[in-house]
Write a protein that holds these residues in place. Structure first.
Motif, PDB file in Angstrom:
ATOM      1  N   ARG A 134      57.012   9.085 -14.683  1.00 17.66           N
ATOM      2  CA  ARG A 134      56.077  10.438 -14.879  1.00 17.66           C
ATOM      3  C   ARG A 134      55.481  10.660 -13.769  1.00 17.66           C
ATOM      4  NH1 ARG A 134      54.620   9.661 -20.549  1.00 17.66           N
ATOM      5  NH2 ARG A 134      53.333   7.934 -19.998  1.00 17.66           N
ATOM      6  N   ASP A 137      52.394   8.848 -13.215  1.00 23.46           N
ATOM      7  CA  ASP A 137      52.144   7.244 -13.144  1.00 23.46           C
ATOM      8  C   ASP A 137      52.703   6.916 -11.727  1.00 23.46           C
ATOM      9  OD1 ASP A 137      51.523   7.171 -15.702  1.00 23.46           O
ATOM     10  OD2 ASP A 137      53.598   7.009 -16.579  1.00 23.46           O
ATOM     11  N   GLU A 139      51.656   6.780  -8.690  1.00 21.14           N
ATOM     12  CA  GLU A 139      50.924   5.984  -7.789  1.00 21.14           C
ATOM     13  C   GLU A 139      50.803   4.548  -8.223  1.00 21.14           C
ATOM     14  OE1 GLU A 139      47.270   8.124  -7.009  1.00 21.14           O
ATOM     15  OE2 GLU A 139      46.759   6.936  -5.353  1.00 21.14           O
ATOM     16  N   ASP A 140      50.600   4.670  -9.300  1.00 18.55           N
ATOM     17  CA  ASP A 140      50.267   3.030 -10.087  1.00 18.55           C
ATOM     18  C   ASP A 140      51.756   2.471 -10.071  1.00 18.55           C
ATOM     19  OD1 ASP A 140      47.782   2.716 -11.737  1.00 18.55           O
ATOM     20  OD2 ASP A 140      48.324   4.874 -11.690  1.00 18.55           O
ATOM     21  N   GLU A 143      52.277   1.158  -6.594  1.00 16.64           N
ATOM     22  CA  GLU A 143      51.450  -0.150  -6.297  1.00 16.64           C
ATOM     23  C   GLU A 143      51.831  -1.368  -7.071  1.00 16.64           C
ATOM     24  OE1 GLU A 143      48.640  -1.037  -4.629  1.00 16.64           O
ATOM     25  OE2 GLU A 143      49.279   1.115  -3.591  1.00 16.64           O
ATOM     26  N   PHE A 199      55.030  -2.475 -16.809  1.00 13.34           N
ATOM     27  CA  PHE A 199      54.035  -1.427 -16.867  1.00 13.34           C
ATOM     28  C   PHE A 199      54.160  -0.198 -17.460  1.00 13.34           C
ATOM     29  CE2 PHE A 199      52.648   2.038 -14.108  1.00 13.34           C
ATOM     30  CZ  PHE A 199      51.160   1.856 -14.291  1.00 13.34           C
TER      31      PHE A 199
END
Lengths: 229, 509
Positions: A134, A137, A139-140, A143, A199
């Motif tokens: 998505r 989501d 950026e996470d 990371e 995640f």
């Protein structure tokens, strides 16, 4: 699975700074490619202060080209010289095996093709991991990919849907997605997919999908497991 | 510097042309500036470049994601009532906080001697915008034709215009430009995309992403006209506003404008911060990392806008007024017209929202409508509007409606033939063109020219400039749409001919 079959065509993907893509295509046309498709993509810089200031999204061009196997390695090397892929912050080029090609010759999907054996020294050690997540989501997810030691990835804006039966104002609903492309060694690719699927809770529909494609050859990686991009 | 570098490169190319034009006028001794003015202008240009780059970066990181997310969240509720109410509130909220509207409202209050209060103006305009943004949402969801809604809105505008005093036309049409400011436009564009993106992307759906800004502009006009019909006026008086004397100061002047711009920047960012907070208390709140990114983006937006506005007000505005005054004082009418033409053409390139819109158009149409082409037509449109403004200053008998009425008739006829996508683009670009650069630099140029022209009134002729800048792009971009349509048709015909040829070949073999 037996020995992997490699068709006489390979898909070469080149990720370079925005604006260079058209130069890559015209350069490649002189080196055996019949043309290329340029997609607007974004890179994610890993320098800490750029990240802290959120200046880490850098416009990139993703170039896709189908070339014959016999000139694939030559083209990759030529591109590597041309774009100085050995230096950091220049770009990356890699090739993926392709089983069927239509459009360049009079081939049909079922055309039999002769297969060249993969080189022993450069045989599939890297994978291109495609994570469709998505948009919010992303950026996470990048990371999480970095937390495995991989340098991040290049992403493309997209949209799609897993559940066409859910109607919004009588229309199947679509939502914004990002496709993140990461090149990683076998072990890293495994780690990335595991971390990401945990995640994203990937098994729930609509949360995304991850797949990996073995990379045939890659240029722009300096040391084992480290991308120069 | 990553992303900032990219923006700086892009923005420099946009600000340089108008800077060079003023420098040419200075060095050819047509309009020599004093040393202090020249230094202020050059510092201003540097502020413009850096501020605009930072602002556009902030739009990408902050304003656009918030707009998209709020549209997306509203549509996901699947309840028409909530979507419409949300649209109304968002439109209202963002307009109330628009600094340009506050300035306009102050001026209107002054000129009408308080018959129209400051807050009355702001509230009527905001409600008008809110209602039309609501209709824009309804149009996206019910897939109504934009053409129809535009005909209805402008029909209402025409009807209301008949019942208000002539000078009121300038207020109302200027309000349309004033409401669609630097922050409003990117937010509304993103809102429209977030709202229309819930369904599969098709050729026709790119059209759904545009038109909201255009409708918001129409809403502002309707809002103020309704207020005009309800009030009764004796007459308008153009009181002379005492302009502050600047002298040779450089730094103190910049500092004063900076403080003022900081207040306005913070004010116009408030609604977006509020929307972000609201999103965070709903079920579909964003992840922390996304929130931080958006918050940093909003901070960039604000600082960028503040730096930009400081540069414009302290550097460009005084220079614009001086250049306009000196050109008019020379007594050659054609000189003023030619200069106005070029100033309009080049200034629009530095307008913040223009970058956002043209990029959005290229993205949404997947490169089918190239950015450069839109810019060329937009530039042409705006340069003609400045020429019209100059004519209005020179010819005392030429009233604003003498220009507006025939032009809007042409626009309505064009709308009948233009493809839906380009209707949206054209009406949006009308609101986009009349941004902060127009409201300051071009307006100062026009006022400077009016101050040196016999029979012109600085204040009354100042009104209406923004209205014209907001109007001519409607003609220019609809013409582009027609051109596009003709070209597509020709391509289609060629393709059909080729297919037919291939078929007949097959038959013969």
């Amino acid at each position: 699975m037996d020995t992997p079959e490699i068709a006489p065509f390979s898909l070469i993907a080149v990720i370079v700074q925005r604006g260079i893509g058209s130069k890559v295509v015209s350069f490649s046309k002189d080196h055996g490619s019949s043309g290329g498709t340029i997609i607007h993509a974004y890179g994610t810089a890993s320098r800490r202060w750029l990240k802290a200031l959120r200046l880490d999204n850098i416009s990139r061009d993703l170039v896709l080209m189908l070339v014959r196997d016999n000139c694939e390695e030559k083209l990759l090397d030529a591109l590597s010289d041309y774009l100085h892929l050995g230096d950091s912050n220049t770009g990356i080029a890699f090739s993926l095996p392709v089983s069927h090609v239509l459009g360049t010759k009079k081939l049909s999907f079922d055309t039999e093709v002769t297969c060249a054996p993969p080189d022993a020294d450069e045989a599939v050690d890297y994978y291109a991991v495609f994570s469709i997540v998505r948009d919010l989501d992303r950026e996470d997810a990048v990371e999480k990919i970095r937390s495995t030691g991989a340098p991040g990835g290049t992403y493309i804006d997209a949209f799609g849907s897993a559940d066409m039966s859910r109607l919004i104002f009588n229309m199947p609903s679509f939502s914004e997605k990002s496709i993140i492309v990461t090149i990683a060694s076998h072990a890293k690719a495994r780690e990335i997919t595991e971390v990401l699927s945990r995640f994203l809770k990937i098994d729930e529909p609509g949360n995304g999908i991850i797949f990996a494609v073995p990379v045939h050859r890659v240029r722009g990686i300096a040391k084992e497991g480290e991308l120069v991009i | 510097m990553g992303a900032l570098n990219e923006k700086l490169k892009e923005v420099t190319m946009a600000v340089l042309p108008v800077t060079v034009l003023v420098l040419i006028l200075h060095f050819t001794a047509l309009t020599p500036l004093t040393n202090a003015e020249l230094i202020r202008f050059l510092i201003g240009a540097a502020f413009l470049i850096f501020g605009l780059a930072l602002f556009l970066l902030g739009v990408d990181l902050g304003a656009t994601p918030i707009g998209k997310a709020s549209g997306y969240i509203l549509v996901r509720t699947n309840k028409l009532g909530i979507v419409l109410a949300g649209g109304f509130i968002l439109g209202l909220l963002i307009t109330v906080a628009e600094p340009d509207l506050a300035i306009l409202a102050d001026q209107i209050a002054l000129i009408t001697r308080g018959v129209l209060g400051r807050w009355q103006v702001i509230i009527f305009v905001s409600v008008g915008v809110g209602l039309l943004v609501m209709f824009a949402f309804l149009r996206i969801i019910k897939r109504l034709s934009l053409r129809l809604i535009i005909y209805i809105s402008y029909g209402i505008i025409l009807l209301l215009s008949i019942f208000v005093p002539q000078a009121f036309h300038a207020f109302a049409f200027d309000a349309s430009g004033a409401t669609t400011g630097a922050i409003t436009v990117p937010f509304m564009l993103a809102l429209a995309i977030g709202t229309s993106r819930y369904r599969a992307h098709q050729e026709k759906d790119a059209a759904a992403s545009f038109g909201m800004v255009g409708l918001a502009s129409a809403g502002a006009i309707i809002g103020l006209l309704v207020k005009g019909v309800l009030s009764s006026f004796a007459d308008f008086s153009a009181e002379h506003i005492v302009e502050t004397v600047v002298g040779d100061q450089i730094l103190p002047f910049f500092w004063r404008e900076f403080l003022h711009s900081a207040y306005e920047g913070a004010l116009s960012l408030m609604p977006l911060a509020v929307v972000l907070l609201i999103i965070q208390v709903t079920k579909s709140r964003l992840r922390m990392r996304a929130v931080i990114r958006v918050a940093i983006g909003l901070a960039y937006c604000m600082f960028g806008l503040v730096i930009f506005m400081t540069g414009v007000k302290a550097g460009f505005m005084p220079a614009g007024q001086k250049v306009g005054g000196m050109l008019a004082g020379m007594g050659y009418d054609w000189l003023l017209i030619v200069a106005g033409f070029f100033i309009g053409m080049l200034t629009i390139l530095a307008e913040p929202a223009v970058h956002v819109l043209t990029k959005q158009i290229e993205l949404e149409t997947a490169g089918n409508v190239p950015r450069r082409l839109v810019l060329i037509f937009l530039s042409a449109g705006v340069s003609i509007s400045i020429v019209l403004s100059m004519l209005r200053i020179m010819i005392p008998g030429l009233k604003l409606w003498h220009i507006l009425l025939p032009c809007y008739v042409i626009i309505m006829i064009l709308t009948h033939f233009t493809p839906e996508l380009f209707i949206g683009i054209a009406y949006d670009s009308g609101g986009v063109a009349s941004g902060p650069m127009t409201a300051t630099f071009i307006l100062a140029f026009a006022k400077g020219a009016a101050s040196q022209t016999d029979g012109a009134d600085v204040i009354l002729d100042g009104f209406g400039v923004i209205a014209l800048v907001a109007m001519t792009p409607l003609i220019a971009l609809q013409l582009l749409g027609l051109l596009h349509k003709v070209r597509m048709r020709r391509l289609e015909k060629k393709q059909l001919a080729r297919l037919a040829a291939a078929d007949s070949e097959k038959e013969t073999t």
